[in-house]
Structure formats: C-alpha cells, structure tokens
Design a protein around this motif. Structure first.
Motif, PDB file in Angstrom:
ATOM      1  N   GLU A 161       0.794  -1.202  -0.024  1.00 14.74           N
ATOM      2  CA  GLU A 161       0.341   0.143  -0.077  1.00 14.74           C
ATOM      3  C   GLU A 161       0.931   1.369  -0.117  1.00 14.74           C
ATOM      4  OE1 GLU A 161      -2.933  -0.064   3.053  1.00 14.74           O
ATOM      5  OE2 GLU A 161      -4.158   1.457   1.938  1.00 14.74           O
ATOM      6  N   ALA A 162       0.540   2.189  -0.796  1.00 15.42           N
ATOM      7  CA  ALA A 162       1.064   3.402  -0.979  1.00 15.42           C
ATOM      8  C   ALA A 162       2.349   3.582  -1.508  1.00 15.42           C
ATOM      9  CB  ALA A 162       0.917   4.408   0.509  1.00 15.42           C
ATOM     10  N   ALA A 163       2.781   2.220  -1.979  1.00 12.42           N
ATOM     11  CA  ALA A 163       4.197   2.135  -2.750  1.00 12.42           C
ATOM     12  C   ALA A 163       4.334   3.148  -3.946  1.00 12.42           C
ATOM     13  CB  ALA A 163       4.841   0.764  -2.902  1.00 12.42           C
ATOM     14  N   SER A 164       5.527   3.710  -4.145  1.00 15.94           N
ATOM     15  CA  SER A 164       5.786   4.324  -5.462  1.00 15.94           C
ATOM     16  C   SER A 164       7.164   4.107  -5.973  1.00 15.94           C
ATOM     17  CB  SER A 164       5.464   5.688  -5.182  1.00 15.94           C
ATOM     18  OG  SER A 164       6.303   6.209  -4.292  1.00 15.94           O
ATOM     19  N   TYR A 165       7.407   4.463  -7.054  1.00 12.53           N
ATOM     20  CA  TYR A 165       8.699   4.188  -7.777  1.00 12.53           C
ATOM     21  C   TYR A 165       9.803   4.673  -7.101  1.00 12.53           C
ATOM     22  CZ  TYR A 165       6.669   0.749 -10.998  1.00 12.53           C
ATOM     23  OH  TYR A 165       6.124  -0.190 -11.785  1.00 12.53           O
ATOM     24  N   ILE A 166      10.997   4.090  -6.872  1.00  8.25           N
ATOM     25  CA  ILE A 166      12.249   4.689  -6.269  1.00  8.25           C
ATOM     26  C   ILE A 166      12.822   5.565  -7.585  1.00  8.25           C
ATOM     27  CG2 ILE A 166      12.534   3.093  -4.499  1.00  8.25           C
ATOM     28  CD1 ILE A 166      14.902   2.094  -6.047  1.00  8.25           C
ATOM     29  N   ASP A 167      13.707   6.525  -7.132  1.00  6.71           N
ATOM     30  CA  ASP A 167      14.237   7.041  -8.119  1.00  6.71           C
ATOM     31  C   ASP A 167      15.626   6.243  -8.866  1.00  6.71           C
ATOM     32  OD1 ASP A 167      16.152   8.673  -9.810  1.00  6.71           O
ATOM     33  OD2 ASP A 167      16.256  10.475  -8.183  1.00  6.71           O
ATOM     34  N   ASP A 168      15.743   5.564  -9.590  1.00 13.63           N
ATOM     35  CA  ASP A 168      16.811   4.585  -9.785  1.00 13.63           C
ATOM     36  C   ASP A 168      17.709   5.321 -10.467  1.00 13.63           C
ATOM     37  OD1 ASP A 168      15.959   4.814 -12.285  1.00 13.63           O
ATOM     38  OD2 ASP A 168      15.562   2.594 -12.778  1.00 13.63           O
ATOM     39  N   SER A 169      17.801   6.658 -10.604  1.00 13.34           N
ATOM     40  CA  SER A 169      19.176   7.398 -10.901  1.00 13.34           C
ATOM     41  C   SER A 169      19.951   7.889  -9.661  1.00 13.34           C
ATOM     42  CB  SER A 169      18.929   8.560 -11.944  1.00 13.34           C
ATOM     43  OG  SER A 169      18.058   9.606 -11.068  1.00 13.34           O
ATOM     44  N   ASP A 170      19.172   7.607  -8.558  1.00 16.88           N
ATOM     45  CA  ASP A 170      19.972   7.932  -7.397  1.00 16.88           C
ATOM     46  C   ASP A 170      20.973   6.843  -6.877  1.00 16.88           C
ATOM     47  OD1 ASP A 170      20.565   8.537  -4.757  1.00 16.88           O
ATOM     48  OD2 ASP A 170      18.845   9.322  -3.820  1.00 16.88           O
ATOM     49  N   PRO A 171      22.309   7.038  -6.713  1.00 18.76           N
ATOM     50  CA  PRO A 171      23.207   5.866  -6.486  1.00 18.76           C
ATOM     51  C   PRO A 171      23.010   5.480  -5.188  1.00 18.76           C
ATOM     52  CG  PRO A 171      24.382   7.815  -6.821  1.00 18.76           C
ATOM     53  CD  PRO A 171      22.916   8.292  -7.355  1.00 18.76           C
ATOM     54  N   ASN A 172      22.264   6.356  -4.026  1.00 22.86           N
ATOM     55  CA  ASN A 172      22.323   5.776  -2.664  1.00 22.86           C
ATOM     56  C   ASN A 172      21.379   4.595  -2.640  1.00 22.86           C
ATOM     57  OD1 ASN A 172      24.260   7.192  -1.390  1.00 22.86           O
ATOM     58  ND2 ASN A 172      22.739   9.101  -1.449  1.00 22.86           N
ATOM     59  N   TRP A 173      20.427   4.244  -3.564  1.00 22.24           N
ATOM     60  CA  TRP A 173      19.343   3.258  -3.576  1.00 22.24           C
ATOM     61  C   TRP A 173      20.403   1.735  -3.982  1.00 22.24           C
ATOM     62  CZ3 TRP A 173      14.954   3.076  -1.371  1.00 22.24           C
ATOM     63  CH2 TRP A 173      14.126   4.365  -1.386  1.00 22.24           C
ATOM     64  N   GLU A 174      19.800   0.630  -3.068  1.00 20.51           N
ATOM     65  CA  GLU A 174      20.504  -0.545  -3.272  1.00 20.51           C
ATOM     66  C   GLU A 174      19.433  -1.579  -3.297  1.00 20.51           C
ATOM     67  OE1 GLU A 174      24.740  -0.998  -1.348  1.00 20.51           O
ATOM     68  OE2 GLU A 174      23.402  -0.332   0.028  1.00 20.51           O
ATOM     69  N   LEU A 175      19.529  -2.547  -3.840  1.00 19.29           N
ATOM     70  CA  LEU A 175      18.623  -3.584  -3.988  1.00 19.29           C
ATOM     71  C   LEU A 175      19.240  -4.851  -3.314  1.00 19.29           C
ATOM     72  CD1 LEU A 175      15.635  -4.134  -5.316  1.00 19.29           C
ATOM     73  CD2 LEU A 175      16.742  -5.034  -7.329  1.00 19.29           C
ATOM     74  N   VAL A 176      18.271  -5.590  -2.661  1.00 19.05           N
ATOM     75  CA  VAL A 176      18.730  -6.841  -1.901  1.00 19.05           C
ATOM     76  C   VAL A 176      17.692  -7.776  -2.714  1.00 19.05           C
ATOM     77  CG1 VAL A 176      18.640  -7.968   0.121  1.00 19.05           C
ATOM     78  CG2 VAL A 176      19.256  -5.675   0.107  1.00 19.05           C
ATOM     79  N   LEU A 177      18.276  -8.923  -2.929  1.00 20.29           N
ATOM     80  CA  LEU A 177      17.617 -10.020  -3.682  1.00 20.29           C
ATOM     81  C   LEU A 177      17.985 -11.261  -2.974  1.00 20.29           C
ATOM     82  CD1 LEU A 177      18.438  -8.680  -7.171  1.00 20.29           C
ATOM     83  CD2 LEU A 177      16.201  -8.772  -6.568  1.00 20.29           C
ATOM     84  N   SER A 178      16.980 -12.392  -2.889  1.00 14.00           N
ATOM     85  CA  SER A 178      17.171 -13.366  -2.400  1.00 14.00           C
ATOM     86  C   SER A 178      16.710 -14.368  -3.705  1.00 14.00           C
ATOM     87  CB  SER A 178      16.114 -13.951  -1.332  1.00 14.00           C
ATOM     88  OG  SER A 178      16.435 -15.100  -1.048  1.00 14.00           O
ATOM     89  N   PHE A 179      17.773 -15.390  -4.022  1.00 13.34           N
ATOM     90  CA  PHE A 179      17.646 -16.485  -4.977  1.00 13.34           C
ATOM     91  C   PHE A 179      17.717 -17.854  -4.463  1.00 13.34           C
ATOM     92  CE2 PHE A 179      19.631 -12.538  -7.058  1.00 13.34           C
ATOM     93  CZ  PHE A 179      18.748 -12.550  -8.364  1.00 13.34           C
ATOM     94  N   ASN A 180      16.973 -18.762  -5.107  1.00  5.10           N
ATOM     95  CA  ASN A 180      17.203 -20.194  -5.070  1.00  5.10           C
ATOM     96  C   ASN A 180      18.262 -20.446  -5.841  1.00  5.10           C
ATOM     97  OD1 ASN A 180      16.832 -23.050  -5.519  1.00  5.10           O
ATOM     98  ND2 ASN A 180      14.770 -22.726  -4.833  1.00  5.10           N
TER      99      ASN A 180
END
Ligand code: ACO
Length: 319
Positions: A161-180
């Motif tokens: 709820e209330a999510a919006s897209y992050i500014d993916d040109s801002d290098p302070n954002w990181e993505l954490v991903l979990s993979f099988n």
C-alpha cells in the motif's frame, strides 16, 4: 443498442479482479494484486469491457514480462486504454505484448546466459528444507540490478500500500535480492537506502567517518514463496550486514505495515534471545532511559522498535 438499454455495470470490472499475475517456472503460479489504484485510479475500476482478463506474466527466473489483454466485448472509443495505463509502469522496450511465442523464445534465450552477481555482493545464505538460497545486495546503478529492478518494481505497486517507484538514478539506492541457488528463481526483494545521520553539525563536521542510517523501503516476498521464512531470512541478512558496518548507526523502516511489523518483531526477538539480551531486561519496574539508549546504539535498532521489544520481553518474562 439504444441509450436506455445501456447498463454501465455490465461494462465495469474491478481491476483487482481482472488483473491476473503469473510467475512461470516448471509450473505457472497465478495470483491477484492487492492494489491497482496507482495504475487504474482510486476506484480500481476499468470501464468498457466484458469478460475482461488482463494477464501480466513473468518468467520466474529472468522476470522477462509479458502482457495480454483478453475480453469478449469492448465499447470502441470509450473503453479505458488498459495497455497504455499498464505500460506506463512496465519497462517499455522490454515487455512483450500479445506475442506469447516471442516472449517464450526471449526468456529461454536469456536464461541460457543468466548469471547471479559476483560473490562480492553476497550478504547472506540460508536453507529452507532442502533448498538453499543466496542473498545479494548491490547498487541500483549496477547494470544487471537496474534491469532486473525495472522488471520487478511493479510488484511493489501491486502488493504494498502507498508504494511508489524509487528514483533509480539516485546511487544511494540499493537492491537486496534472494535467489534459490538451484532453480535461480528470485523469491523476494528489498529496496534499501543509506542516508546521512546528523548528530549535531559540529560533531558531524569533525567526524572523518561518515555516519548513515540504513533504511528499508520496500520489502516484498513474491506470493508463491510467502509464509516459508524467506522474509525473516532476508531481514536478518540486511540487519547483520548493517550491524557489522561501522558507518551505519541504525536500521529504520519506511511505513511498515502490520505484516512487516510482525516479521520484524519475531526476527528481532529471536536475535536478542540468541544474544542473551533477555537476561539483562528487568522483570518489572522502570527501565533506565540511559541504559536503553546504550543498548539501542549497540543493536542499531531505532527507538520506537526498541521500546516495543523491551515491552514484549517484559510481558514474556511475566507470562
Ligand atoms: N513453515 C510455516 N510457516 C512459516 C515458516 C515455515 N517454515 N516460516 C515462517 N513461517 C510463518 C511465520 O511464522 C509467519 O507466520 P505469522 O504471519 O503467523 O506470524 C509467516 O510465515 C510469515 O513469515 P515469513 O515466512 O518469514 O515472511 P514472508 O516470507 O511471508 O514475508 C512479507 C512477509 C514480507 C510481509 C510478505 O508476506 C510480503 O511480501 N507481503 C506483501 C508485501 C508486503 O506487505 N510487504 C511489507 C510492506 S511494509 C514495507 O515494505 C516496509
């Protein structure tokens, strides 16, 4: 059809019901979104179609997207532009519309050379049953991460709820991903942000070692994998990484919902129990604020959450 025979309700569909999301692996798993208002408007209604089904499908490894809109009848010139509305939120040059064969060929080709990130990005590993999982964290400007994020970011709008897209040109954002590890399927992702913590300008200006708060922004486990412990493992991987990072002073969470609060409480309490912290909390009476502050600093947990945890530990001790 005369205007008096026209029944608008026959041509109006709930966008939450019409949109079917699928993850396709060995089997296809289909589920519905919780929210569609960012795409179709506050009423979450689509006008102008009968028997409407909107298929939004992702390969469960590469997340290459595919879209197909099906219906039995449409009011020409009046019906909502479903494709146009959805395409605003999907990677335009990447998504394949209608041509299923082309989509299958495209993701099968991509899978052949699909590789995880290097080990330098690994922040955790865990097992659930016989399956092993690996957790990576990398900056949003990384080429693989950026492309992958563009494909999966729509899940934030559809499930948080209330999510919006992050500014993916801002290098302070990181993505954490979990993979099988075996199937290479991604089971969940988290957007995280490091931002400055100003402790007082003087202190800050004289400090060579910059200090940050680590913020969890959007936290999501894809529906087919929920309720198995991935959320808790993902959260632990992020917490441990920041706990061991001397530049991070505390972990904060942006607008947690009830489910996330629950997951965080359980995981924090388990961690504090392992650290034998429960023994140092008094059974009753007032807990000294200075002691709480010291402990908060040690565990890098923000004030609101830390006070909740102490209350829960005291309740548990008196149960
Ligand atoms: N077997 C059975 N049940 C289990 C197992 C297991 N092996 N492991 C955990 N569980 C149970 C837990 O006890 C918990 O039960 P409870 O809800 O009754 O307390 C439940 O499964 C959930 O725990 P996890 O499996 O660790 O969490 P999950 O992987 O389902 O992730 C999350 C939780 C992130 C909330 C997920 O449901 C989700 O993505 N929801 C949609 C998006 C969302 O709401 N995100 C949070 C928004 S707030 C924010 O972004 C900051």
């Amino acid at each position: 059809m005369s205007i008096s025979d026209f029944k608008p309700e026959l041509w109006t569909t709930s966008s939450n019901n019409a949109l079917k999301i699928s993850l396709v692996g060995e089997n296809a798993v289909q589920f519905s979104p919780t929210f569609t208002y960012p795409i179709f408007g506050d009423s979450e209604q689509i006008f102008g179609y009968q028997d409407l089904v909107i298929h939004l499908v992702f390969d469960s490894v590469t997340f290459k997207p595919f879209m197909n809109v099906k219906y039995s009848k449409k009011i020409d010139n009046e019906a909502d532009d479903i494709q146009g509305k959805l395409l605003k939120f999907l990677p335009k040059d990447d998504i394949i519309v209608k041509d299923e064969e082309k989509w299958v060929d495209a993701f099968e080709e991509e899978q052949k050379s699909y590789k995880f990130l290097n080990d330098e990005f690994k922040i955790g590993e865990y097992s659930i049953g016989d399956d092993e999982f690996v957790v990576y964290k990398a900056g949003i400007k990384d080429k693989f991460i950026n492309k992958f994020h563009q494909r999966i970011q729509i899940f934030s709008l559809l499930l948080i709820e209330a999510a919006s897209y992050i500014d993916d040109s801002d290098p302070n954002w990181e993505l954490v991903l979990s993979f099988n590890k075996k199937t290479k399927q991604c089971v969940g992702f988290v957007t995280v942000y490091k931002y400055w913590k100003y402790e007082g300008f003087k202190e800050f200006d004289n400090d060579d070692n910059s200090h940050y708060r680590g913020k969890i922004s959007q936290f999501l486990v894809f529906p087919p994998y929920q309720g198995k412990g991935h959320g808790s493992n993902l959260y632990q991987s992020i917490y441990n990484t920041w706990k061991n990072d001397s530049s991070i002073t505390e972990l904060v969470v942006e607008d947690p919902n009830e489910d996330f609060d629950d997951l965080r409480d359980r995981t924090d309490l388990e961690m504090l129990q392992k650290e034998l912290f429960f023994n140092s909390v008094p059974n009753s009476g007032l807990v000294e604020e200075a002691w709480i502050k010291k402990q908060m600093k040690k565990y890098k947990i923000e004030a609101r959450q830390f006070h909740r945890l102490i209350e829960m530990i005291m309740l548990h001790k008196n149960y």
